[in-house]
Design a protein around this motif. Structure first.
Motif, PDB file in Angstrom:
ATOM      1  N   ALA A  89       0.814  -1.217   0.000  1.00 57.26           N
ATOM      2  CA  ALA A  89       0.000   0.000   0.000  1.00 57.26           C
ATOM      3  C   ALA A  89       0.847   1.267   0.000  1.00 57.26           C
ATOM      4  O   ALA A  89       0.346   2.343  -0.327  1.00 57.26           O
ATOM      5  CB  ALA A  89      -0.931   0.002   1.214  1.00 57.26           C
ATOM      6  N   ALA A 111       3.737   3.419  -7.022  1.00 56.92           N
ATOM      7  CA  ALA A 111       2.808   2.771  -7.953  1.00 56.92           C
ATOM      8  C   ALA A 111       3.568   1.930  -8.979  1.00 56.92           C
ATOM      9  O   ALA A 111       3.127   0.836  -9.350  1.00 56.92           O
ATOM     10  CB  ALA A 111       1.964   3.831  -8.655  1.00 56.92           C
ATOM     11  N   ARG A 117       4.804  -1.241  -7.239  1.00 56.56           N
ATOM     12  CA  ARG A 117       3.661  -2.120  -6.966  1.00 56.56           C
ATOM     13  C   ARG A 117       3.191  -2.818  -8.240  1.00 56.56           C
ATOM     14  O   ARG A 117       2.893  -4.016  -8.239  1.00 56.56           O
ATOM     15  CB  ARG A 117       2.522  -1.324  -6.342  1.00 56.56           C
ATOM     16  N   GLU A 154      -5.645  -6.126  -4.904  1.00 54.13           N
ATOM     17  CA  GLU A 154      -5.578  -4.674  -5.062  1.00 54.13           C
ATOM     18  C   GLU A 154      -6.625  -3.970  -4.199  1.00 54.13           C
ATOM     19  O   GLU A 154      -6.362  -2.913  -3.623  1.00 54.13           O
ATOM     20  CB  GLU A 154      -5.744  -4.297  -6.531  1.00 54.13           C
ATOM     21  N   GLU A 155      -7.816  -4.562  -4.091  1.00 51.24           N
ATOM     22  CA  GLU A 155      -8.847  -4.002  -3.215  1.00 51.24           C
ATOM     23  C   GLU A 155      -8.383  -4.020  -1.762  1.00 51.24           C
ATOM     24  O   GLU A 155      -8.588  -3.064  -1.015  1.00 51.24           O
ATOM     25  CB  GLU A 155     -10.151  -4.794  -3.360  1.00 51.24           C
ATOM     26  N   GLU A 167      -5.669  -1.334  -1.186  1.00 52.15           N
ATOM     27  CA  GLU A 167      -6.259   0.004  -1.109  1.00 52.15           C
ATOM     28  C   GLU A 167      -6.986   0.206   0.219  1.00 52.15           C
ATOM     29  O   GLU A 167      -6.881   1.279   0.841  1.00 52.15           O
ATOM     30  CB  GLU A 167      -7.219   0.227  -2.273  1.00 52.15           C
ATOM     31  N   ARG A 208      -4.437   0.786   2.912  1.00 52.47           N
ATOM     32  CA  ARG A 208      -3.886   2.146   2.860  1.00 52.47           C
ATOM     33  C   ARG A 208      -4.838   3.143   3.490  1.00 52.47           C
ATOM     34  O   ARG A 208      -4.432   4.015   4.258  1.00 52.47           O
ATOM     35  CB  ARG A 208      -3.608   2.534   1.406  1.00 52.47           C
ATOM     36  N   LYS A 209      -6.137   3.027   3.167  1.00 51.85           N
ATOM     37  CA  LYS A 209      -7.120   3.989   3.652  1.00 51.85           C
ATOM     38  C   LYS A 209      -7.321   3.921   5.158  1.00 51.85           C
ATOM     39  O   LYS A 209      -7.442   4.940   5.833  1.00 51.85           O
ATOM     40  CB  LYS A 209      -8.462   3.772   2.941  1.00 51.85           C
TER      41      LYS A 209
END
Length: 256
Positions: free
Chosen positions: A146, A150, A153, A177-178, A181, A184-185
Motif C-alpha cells: 500500500a 505505484a 507495486r 488490489e482491493e 487500497e 492504505r485507507k
C-alpha cells in the motif's frame, strides 16, 4: 545551560524539509516565500547544499534531493540498526497485548523480519529475525504494498504468481488490489489465516513526516486467542508504537 544550536545547519535542514512535503523541486523563490530568507541567502544555501550532494540542480534555478541523502538514509536504516531501535518498542507491545510482535522492512517483493518479541504464553508462533515472508498473503506485506511506489507495486503485481497457502489466501489480483487500497485507507492491514491456518496478524506502518514508510509493526498469534476485542486493542497499541518508532528514528521535529 541550554545547548547552543547552529542556525545555519537548522536553516539548511529547513530547506531540505521543503522537499519532504510532496514537492519534487525547490527554488530560491520558494525558500524566500516559505522560510523568510532573503534572496541572496537562499541562493547561497541552495548552492552549498548542491555542492555537498544534498541537492541536485533539476533545471536552472530549481533543485531536487540528491542521492547523497539516499545513501545516508540507507545506512541509517540498515537492518541491524533498525531492529535494535525498534526492539524495545516491540517488547512493550508484547508485554501489553500478551501476543508476539514483529517489525519488518520490504525487499524485492518479500517482507523481512528485522526485530521480534516472543510471547511467553504456552501456544505461540515462532518468527525469527531475518525470516522472509511473502507480501501478498501477510499483514506486513499488504501494508508495504500500500505504500511502495505505484511503479514498484505494478512491477510486483504483474509478475506475481499466486499460491494458495491456505483456503483463505487471496489468489486474485483484483481482490488483492482491493485489500491493498483498503489497508492504505484505514491505516492497518490484516492477515486472517492467509499464510498459515489458525494464525491471525494485524500490521501498521511506521511513516516519516513526509509519509514514506520505513518499517511495519505487527501483533500476531493463534486465531483461537485473537478476537475482535483483541484486534481493536492491537490497532490502538500498534499505532501508538508506530508513533513512538517515528520519534525514535526521526526526532520530534520531523513527526509533529
Amino acid at each position: 545551560m541550554a545547548t547552543q544550536l547552529n542556525n545555519s545547519v537548522s536553516k539548511a535542514f529547513d530547506i531540505l524539509r521543503l522537499l519532504g512535503r510532496g514537492r519534487e523541486v525547490v527554488s530560491a523563490a520558494d525558500v524566500v516565500a516559505e522560510l523568510g530568507m532573503n534572496a541572496v541567502t537562499a541562493h547561497r544555501f541552495l548552492k552549498t547544499l548542491e555542492a555537498e550532494g544534498a541537492l541536485v540542480q533539476a533545471a536552472k534555478g530549481s533543485y531536487r534531493l540528491g542521492y547523497m541523502l539516499v545513501d545516508l538514509g540507507d545506512r541509517a536504516l540498515e537492518q541491524d540498526r533498525l531492529g535494535q531501535l525498534l526492539q524495545p518498542l516491540l517488547e512493550d507491545v508484547t508485554r501489553n497485548l500478551r501476543e508476539a510482535s514483529m517489525a519488518t522492512i520490504y525487499q524485492a517483493g518479500m517482507v523481512v523480519c528485522v526485530a521480534r518479541a516472543r510471547s511467553q504464553r504456552s501456544l505461540s508462533v515462532d518468527i525469527r529475525v531475518g525470516d522472509k515472508l511473502e507480501a501478498y498473503c501477510t499483514a506486513h506485506g499488504k501494508m508495504w504494498l500500500a505504500h511502495i511506489s505505484a511503479r514498484e507495486r505494478e512491477k510486483y503485481l504483474s509478475s506475481l504468481r499466486f499460491t494458495a497457502m491456505t483456503g483463505r489466501t487471496i489468489t486474485s489480483r483484483d481482490m488483492l488490489e482491493e485489500e491493498i487500497e483498503l489497508s492504505r485507507k484505514r491505516g492497518f492491514s490484516y492477515n486472517l489465516g492467509e499464510r498459515e491456518e489458525g494464525i491471525t496478524a494485524i500490521a501498521v506502518p511506521v511513516l516519516t513526516h513526509g509519509g514514506r514508510m520505513v518499517a511495519s509493526l505487527s501483533m500476531f498469534g493463534p486465531t483461537s486467542r485473537i478476537d475482535r476485542e483483541t484486534l481493536d486493542a492491537a490497532i490502538d497499541r500498534l499505532k501508538a508504537a508506530a508513533a513512538e518508532a517515528a520519534l525514535v528514528l526521526y526526532g520530534k521535529g520531523l513527526t509533529e
